[in-house]
Design an enzyme around this catalytic site. Structure first.
Site, PDB file in Angstrom:
ATOM      1  N   TYR A 227     -27.943  -9.453 -11.623  1.00  0.00           N
ATOM      2  CA  TYR A 227     -29.300  -9.888 -11.948  1.00  0.00           C
ATOM      3  C   TYR A 227     -29.880 -10.638 -10.752  1.00  0.00           C
ATOM      4  O   TYR A 227     -29.231 -11.508 -10.162  1.00  0.00           O
ATOM      5  CB  TYR A 227     -29.194 -10.789 -13.179  1.00  0.00           C
ATOM      6  CG  TYR A 227     -30.474 -11.276 -13.790  1.00  0.00           C
ATOM      7  CD1 TYR A 227     -31.572 -10.439 -13.962  1.00  0.00           C
ATOM      8  CD2 TYR A 227     -30.575 -12.594 -14.253  1.00  0.00           C
ATOM      9  CE1 TYR A 227     -32.731 -10.894 -14.562  1.00  0.00           C
ATOM     10  CE2 TYR A 227     -31.724 -13.060 -14.857  1.00  0.00           C
ATOM     11  CZ  TYR A 227     -32.807 -12.212 -15.003  1.00  0.00           C
ATOM     12  OH  TYR A 227     -33.950 -12.673 -15.603  1.00  0.00           O
TER      13      TYR A 227
ATOM     14  N   ARG B 135     -28.906 -35.306 -26.536  1.00  0.00           N
ATOM     15  CA  ARG B 135     -28.541 -34.361 -25.481  1.00  0.00           C
ATOM     16  C   ARG B 135     -27.122 -33.826 -25.650  1.00  0.00           C
ATOM     17  O   ARG B 135     -26.790 -32.754 -25.159  1.00  0.00           O
ATOM     18  CB  ARG B 135     -28.705 -35.044 -24.114  1.00  0.00           C
ATOM     19  CG  ARG B 135     -28.374 -34.162 -22.923  1.00  0.00           C
ATOM     20  CD  ARG B 135     -28.926 -34.739 -21.618  1.00  0.00           C
ATOM     21  NE  ARG B 135     -28.626 -36.146 -21.464  1.00  0.00           N
ATOM     22  CZ  ARG B 135     -27.470 -36.641 -21.003  1.00  0.00           C
ATOM     23  NH1 ARG B 135     -26.484 -35.809 -20.701  1.00  0.00           N
ATOM     24  NH2 ARG B 135     -27.303 -37.936 -20.863  1.00  0.00           N
TER      25      ARG B 135
ATOM     26  N   ASP C  39     -21.167 -11.933 -16.695  1.00  0.00           N
ATOM     27  CA  ASP C  39     -22.447 -11.861 -17.388  1.00  0.00           C
ATOM     28  C   ASP C  39     -22.333 -10.693 -18.362  1.00  0.00           C
ATOM     29  O   ASP C  39     -22.383  -9.530 -17.981  1.00  0.00           O
ATOM     30  CB  ASP C  39     -23.591 -11.647 -16.402  1.00  0.00           C
ATOM     31  CG  ASP C  39     -24.964 -11.690 -17.076  1.00  0.00           C
ATOM     32  OD1 ASP C  39     -25.037 -11.428 -18.296  1.00  0.00           O
ATOM     33  OD2 ASP C  39     -25.961 -11.991 -16.395  1.00  0.00           O
TER      34      ASP C  39
ATOM     35  N   LYS D  16     -31.974 -12.634 -25.233  1.00  0.00           N
ATOM     36  CA  LYS D  16     -32.027 -11.198 -25.458  1.00  0.00           C
ATOM     37  C   LYS D  16     -31.586 -10.855 -26.885  1.00  0.00           C
ATOM     38  O   LYS D  16     -32.227 -11.241 -27.839  1.00  0.00           O
ATOM     39  CB  LYS D  16     -31.161 -10.487 -24.417  1.00  0.00           C
ATOM     40  CG  LYS D  16     -31.412 -10.919 -22.965  1.00  0.00           C
ATOM     41  CD  LYS D  16     -32.809 -10.639 -22.474  1.00  0.00           C
ATOM     42  CE  LYS D  16     -32.936 -10.676 -20.954  1.00  0.00           C
ATOM     43  NZ  LYS D  16     -32.873 -12.002 -20.344  1.00  0.00           N
TER      44      LYS D  16
END
Length: 394
Positions: free
Chosen positions: A111, A58, A183, A208
């Site tokens: 968003y 992790r 962002d 993206k």
């Protein structure tokens, strides 16, 4: 950074010999348990689990570290943490900045999942969210309160593509010791230097353009020296991690980001300018067009544009858009964007606005222009717009 320097960094960033072991790409280290050769080695690694040595899956392996290093170099930041989605990255970045009792400011064009997180989870934490007009610039100072801890910018904004004046907002934030989360997904690390313009944390939905092939869920948050330790500790506390396979796909996408973006930009600008003259189009919202809100700021702060923008029709309503989108050949409907394929999505911004009024004569459709031949894409759009015109009368 010049274009050539960016292109070189895309190829070389994150390729430290200790990650690659003499090959071009770092191996895909799928790991949960990492083994220690001795008690002394275990104690040494436990002492500083944030250090770059194998401790537990992790905490990362060379596959994840290579992508983190590459994004950090492109962002010119202190360090990067990876997340299983862009939403996870945004939310962790916000949590790194706030505490119970704080007041935060979020752009009204953010968003929608960001708004949902603020209106739900953060509200339960006792954090008050106030939304602001994305064109506010330095006037954001009028909204600052004694307990304002963070400002979230998203430039350009989702769906409506207003470009924010990050340097002006940053100047206000610094005077009041307020943190800024940006962002930066639309501009990517190549076209929008968010940290250099004043953000403390720059977030990307690597799903993206960095991924680029519509086959991974991945997010990143890169922080400056002031915020990286807090960001890292927040990510560790939340148990946020990504698989080595997704990190490897992110690295693969990153290497071709420069050439892909140039083609997305060229294709999108050609189609956006063509749509400006179409008799059915009321407005094209593409930041690189002079008629788009904040174009002057885009010209100053961005070094390029990408493939995502919106069009607003002159009449009709959202159910009417079925006549346009249902029979498209190359433009398909789907959430996300940034892959090689073209997408079209009817999207109503009105329900996600509270600080700035949205009105338009007809529906808004978000377009992502992919890497197909632009003649084919324009024929597809022309046919769809003709179907709409034939079926819907003003």
């Amino acid at each position: 950074m010049s274009d050539k320097q960016r292109d070189t960094k895309l190829v070389t960033a994150g390729r430290r010999k200790e990650w690659t072991h003499g090959i071009v790409n770092p191996p895909v280290y799928r790991a949960s348990t990492c083994l220690f050769d001795s008690y002394a080695e275990m104690r040494e690694r436990v002492k500083d689990p944030s250090a770059r040595h194998l401790f537990y899956g992790r905490k990362g392996t060379p596959t994840q570290w290579a992508l983190e290093d590459a994004i950090t170099e492109l962002e010119n930041g202190e360090g990067t943490m990876l997340f299983p989605s862009g939403v996870a990255a945004v939310n962790a970045a916000i949590l790194a900045c706030v505490k119970t009792g704080d007041h935060i400011l979020i752009t009204d064009s953010a968003y929608d999942p960001t708004r949902s997180f603020a209106n739900g989870f953060l509200k339960k934490m006792g954090i008050t969210t106030e939304y602001y007009d994305p064109t506010i610039g330095a006037n954001i100072e009028s909204l600052i309160k004694d307990n304002t801890a963070m400002i979230l910018v998203e430039s350009p904004g989702s769906l409506t593509f207003e470009v924010q004046d990050l340097p002006a907002i940053s100047a206000v934030a610094k005077r009041h010791n307020i943190l800024i989360v940006s962002d930066s997904t639309w501009g990517t690390p190549l076209y929008f230097p968010a940290l250099e313009l004043g953000a403390d944390i720059s977030v990307h939905a690597c799903t993206k353009y960095i991924g680029g092939h519509s086959d991974i869920m991945l997010g990143s948050a890169t922080a400056n020296h002031r915020m990286f330790k807090r960001l890292r500790q927040t990510a560790y506390s939340l148990g946020q991690t990504v698989s080595a396979d997704d990190a490897a796909l992110g690295l693969r996408g990153l290497r071709t980001l420069g050439v892909r973006l140039k083609q997305h930009e060229e294709n999108a600008l050609l189609i956006a300018k063509w749509l400006q003259d179409h008799p059915l189009i009321h407005e094209v919202r593409h930041p690189a067009l002079e008629t788009s809100p904040g174009h002057d700021i885009w010209s100053r702060d961005f070094t390029g544009s990408t493939g995502l923008f919106s069009i607003i029709l002159k009449y009709g309503d959202y159910p009417d858009t079925a006549h346009l989108v249902d029979e498209m050949k190359y433009f398909k409907m789907g959430f996300s964007w940034g892959g090689y394929e073209s997408l079209i999505l009817p999207s109503d911004p009105e329900s996600a606005r509270s600080a700035s009024k949205w009105s338009s004569p007809g529906p808004l459709l978000r377009l992502h222009i992919g890497l197909e031949d632009t003649d084919d894409l324009m024929k597809d759009l022309e046919a769809g717009l003709q179907r709409y015109s034939d079926a819907v009368k003003p």
